[in-house]
Design a protein around this motif. Structure first.
Motif, PDB file in Angstrom:
ATOM      1  N   THR A 113     -26.241 -37.057 -61.157  1.00 31.85           N
ATOM      2  CA  THR A 113     -26.556 -37.847 -62.348  1.00 31.85           C
ATOM      3  C   THR A 113     -26.841 -36.977 -63.564  1.00 31.85           C
ATOM      4  OG1 THR A 113     -28.879 -38.023 -61.684  1.00 31.85           O
ATOM      5  CG2 THR A 113     -27.440 -39.834 -61.065  1.00 31.85           C
ATOM      6  N   MET A 114     -27.399 -35.801 -63.349  1.00 30.77           N
ATOM      7  CA  MET A 114     -27.763 -34.944 -64.486  1.00 30.77           C
ATOM      8  C   MET A 114     -26.615 -34.068 -64.973  1.00 30.77           C
ATOM      9  SD  MET A 114     -30.699 -35.801 -65.347  1.00 30.77           S
ATOM     10  CE  MET A 114     -32.008 -36.783 -64.676  1.00 30.77           C
ATOM     11  N   GLN A 115     -25.681 -33.742 -64.096  1.00 29.90           N
ATOM     12  CA  GLN A 115     -24.572 -32.861 -64.481  1.00 29.90           C
ATOM     13  C   GLN A 115     -23.770 -33.406 -65.669  1.00 29.90           C
ATOM     14  OE1 GLN A 115     -24.150 -29.797 -63.336  1.00 29.90           O
ATOM     15  NE2 GLN A 115     -22.436 -29.506 -64.721  1.00 29.90           N
ATOM     16  N   PRO A 116     -23.363 -34.676 -65.654  1.00 36.36           N
ATOM     17  CA  PRO A 116     -22.610 -35.183 -66.801  1.00 36.36           C
ATOM     18  C   PRO A 116     -23.440 -35.198 -68.093  1.00 36.36           C
ATOM     19  CG  PRO A 116     -22.471 -36.723 -64.958  1.00 36.36           C
ATOM     20  CD  PRO A 116     -23.437 -35.659 -64.575  1.00 36.36           C
ATOM     21  N   ILE A 117     -24.731 -35.435 -67.952  1.00 38.36           N
ATOM     22  CA  ILE A 117     -25.601 -35.455 -69.136  1.00 38.36           C
ATOM     23  C   ILE A 117     -25.707 -34.049 -69.724  1.00 38.36           C
ATOM     24  CG2 ILE A 117     -27.962 -35.878 -69.930  1.00 38.36           C
ATOM     25  CD1 ILE A 117     -28.090 -38.046 -67.654  1.00 38.36           C
ATOM     26  N   MET A 118     -25.923 -33.058 -68.845  1.00 38.11           N
ATOM     27  CA  MET A 118     -26.004 -31.675 -69.323  1.00 38.11           C
ATOM     28  C   MET A 118     -24.672 -31.229 -69.928  1.00 38.11           C
ATOM     29  SD  MET A 118     -28.493 -29.733 -66.574  1.00 38.11           S
ATOM     30  CE  MET A 118     -27.501 -30.079 -65.142  1.00 38.11           C
ATOM     31  N   ALA A 119     -23.579 -31.654 -69.310  1.00 35.38           N
ATOM     32  CA  ALA A 119     -22.260 -31.287 -69.834  1.00 35.38           C
ATOM     33  C   ALA A 119     -22.054 -31.872 -71.232  1.00 35.38           C
ATOM     34  CB  ALA A 119     -21.169 -31.772 -68.884  1.00 35.38           C
ATOM     35  N   LYS A 120     -22.516 -33.088 -71.425  1.00 38.99           N
ATOM     36  CA  LYS A 120     -22.391 -33.735 -72.733  1.00 38.99           C
ATOM     37  C   LYS A 120     -23.206 -32.989 -73.791  1.00 38.99           C
ATOM     38  CE  LYS A 120     -22.703 -38.341 -74.788  1.00 38.99           C
ATOM     39  NZ  LYS A 120     -23.067 -39.742 -74.536  1.00 38.99           N
ATOM     40  N   VAL A 121     -24.426 -32.576 -73.427  1.00 35.92           N
ATOM     41  CA  VAL A 121     -25.261 -31.818 -74.361  1.00 35.92           C
ATOM     42  C   VAL A 121     -24.600 -30.471 -74.679  1.00 35.92           C
ATOM     43  CG1 VAL A 121     -27.494 -30.642 -74.642  1.00 35.92           C
ATOM     44  CG2 VAL A 121     -27.409 -32.957 -73.712  1.00 35.92           C
ATOM     45  N   MET A 122     -24.070 -29.810 -73.659  1.00 37.44           N
ATOM     46  CA  MET A 122     -23.413 -28.514 -73.880  1.00 37.44           C
ATOM     47  C   MET A 122     -22.185 -28.667 -74.778  1.00 37.44           C
ATOM     48  SD  MET A 122     -25.181 -26.173 -72.617  1.00 37.44           S
ATOM     49  CE  MET A 122     -26.783 -26.907 -72.455  1.00 37.44           C
ATOM     50  N   THR A 123     -21.439 -29.749 -74.593  1.00 38.71           N
ATOM     51  CA  THR A 123     -20.279 -30.002 -75.449  1.00 38.71           C
ATOM     52  C   THR A 123     -20.729 -30.179 -76.898  1.00 38.71           C
ATOM     53  OG1 THR A 123     -19.047 -31.013 -73.639  1.00 38.71           O
ATOM     54  CG2 THR A 123     -18.341 -31.563 -75.874  1.00 38.71           C
ATOM     55  N   ALA A 124     -21.796 -30.914 -77.099  1.00 39.98           N
ATOM     56  CA  ALA A 124     -22.314 -31.128 -78.457  1.00 39.98           C
ATOM     57  C   ALA A 124     -22.778 -29.803 -79.070  1.00 39.98           C
ATOM     58  CB  ALA A 124     -23.464 -32.129 -78.438  1.00 39.98           C
ATOM     59  N   ILE A 125     -23.454 -28.974 -78.279  1.00 41.74           N
ATOM     60  CA  ILE A 125     -23.902 -27.664 -78.785  1.00 41.74           C
ATOM     61  C   ILE A 125     -22.702 -26.801 -79.152  1.00 41.74           C
ATOM     62  CG2 ILE A 125     -25.051 -25.505 -78.142  1.00 41.74           C
ATOM     63  CD1 ILE A 125     -26.987 -27.238 -76.439  1.00 41.74           C
ATOM     64  N   LYS A 126     -21.688 -26.794 -78.301  1.00 43.02           N
ATOM     65  CA  LYS A 126     -20.475 -26.012 -78.588  1.00 43.02           C
ATOM     66  C   LYS A 126     -19.788 -26.514 -79.857  1.00 43.02           C
ATOM     67  CE  LYS A 126     -19.550 -24.682 -73.836  1.00 43.02           C
ATOM     68  NZ  LYS A 126     -18.683 -24.862 -72.659  1.00 43.02           N
ATOM     69  N   ASN A 127     -19.713 -27.831 -80.013  1.00 42.24           N
ATOM     70  CA  ASN A 127     -19.086 -28.389 -81.213  1.00 42.24           C
ATOM     71  C   ASN A 127     -19.846 -27.989 -82.474  1.00 42.24           C
ATOM     72  OD1 ASN A 127     -17.190 -29.591 -79.578  1.00 42.24           O
ATOM     73  ND2 ASN A 127     -18.034 -31.648 -79.755  1.00 42.24           N
ATOM     74  N   VAL A 128     -21.170 -28.061 -82.424  1.00 43.93           N
ATOM     75  CA  VAL A 128     -21.989 -27.653 -83.571  1.00 43.93           C
ATOM     76  C   VAL A 128     -21.771 -26.171 -83.847  1.00 43.93           C
ATOM     77  CG1 VAL A 128     -24.373 -27.277 -84.358  1.00 43.93           C
ATOM     78  CG2 VAL A 128     -23.723 -29.461 -83.347  1.00 43.93           C
ATOM     79  N   GLY A 129     -21.713 -25.377 -82.785  1.00 41.50           N
ATOM     80  CA  GLY A 129     -21.486 -23.942 -82.951  1.00 41.50           C
ATOM     81  C   GLY A 129     -20.147 -23.639 -83.600  1.00 41.50           C
TER      82      GLY A 129
END
Length: 167
Positions: A113-129
């Motif tokens: 359950t947490m893996q997709p949530i963490m992946a979504k946050v990481m994607t957002a961080i990468k996009n901001v970067g």
């Protein structure tokens, strides 16, 4: 002339460093406010409570059988005592196995359950970067003891905004 070129080469990396952008984010704070995280945490707590209730029932059964055995032990024959003791031991082993199975199931469920949530946050961080031209974005929730506020920008709000775009 050589000294001038040498001086320029020495200070060129400093000039390049000054132009680089660094950011930091608190990924834990971001995740804790996400609706899917809140739902996942609730689901995990409900499943944990379900397992806890099941184990409590098993404990009650073990206690009940033990109490019955202790009350009737003096009137039982040796064979009946051994059979009852084996039954109680079997219940204890069943309880221990259920406890281990529940722990593994909870751990697996948490990961799923947490893996997709963490992946979504990481994607957002990468996009901001990428969009912001950052060299690094560090996660302060990972245990970084100090980040200079003058050299690193807090991009938590930008990541939250990016997450809203990803929905």
């Amino acid at each position: 002339m050589k000294k001038l070129i040498l001086l320029l080469l020495m200070f060129a990396p400093l000039a390049t460093f000054a132009q680089q952008k660094f950011g930091h984010v608190d990924a834990q704070a971001i995740m804790q406010n996400m609706p899917e995280f809140i739902k996942a945490r609730g689901d995990l707590e409900a499943k944990s409570k379900e397992y806890e209730n099941s184990l409590t029932q098993m404990q009650k059964e073990i206690q009940s059988e033990s109490d019955k055995y202790e009350a009737a032990k003096s009137t039982m024959g040796a064979t009946a005592q051994k059979e009852t003791e084996a039954k109680i031991q079997g219940l204890i082993q069943k309880y221990q196995q259920a406890y281990q199975d529940n722990q593994q199931a909870l751990q697996k469920l948490q990961q799923e359950t947490m893996q997709p949530i963490m992946a979504k946050v990481m994607t957002a961080i990468k996009n901001v970067g990428k969009n912001g031209g950052y060299v690094y974005i560090m996660d302060v929730s990972a245990g970084i003891p100090y980040i200079s506020e003058t050299l690193s920008k807090d991009v938590t709000a930008e990541v939250k905004a990016e997450l809203n775009k990803l929905k």
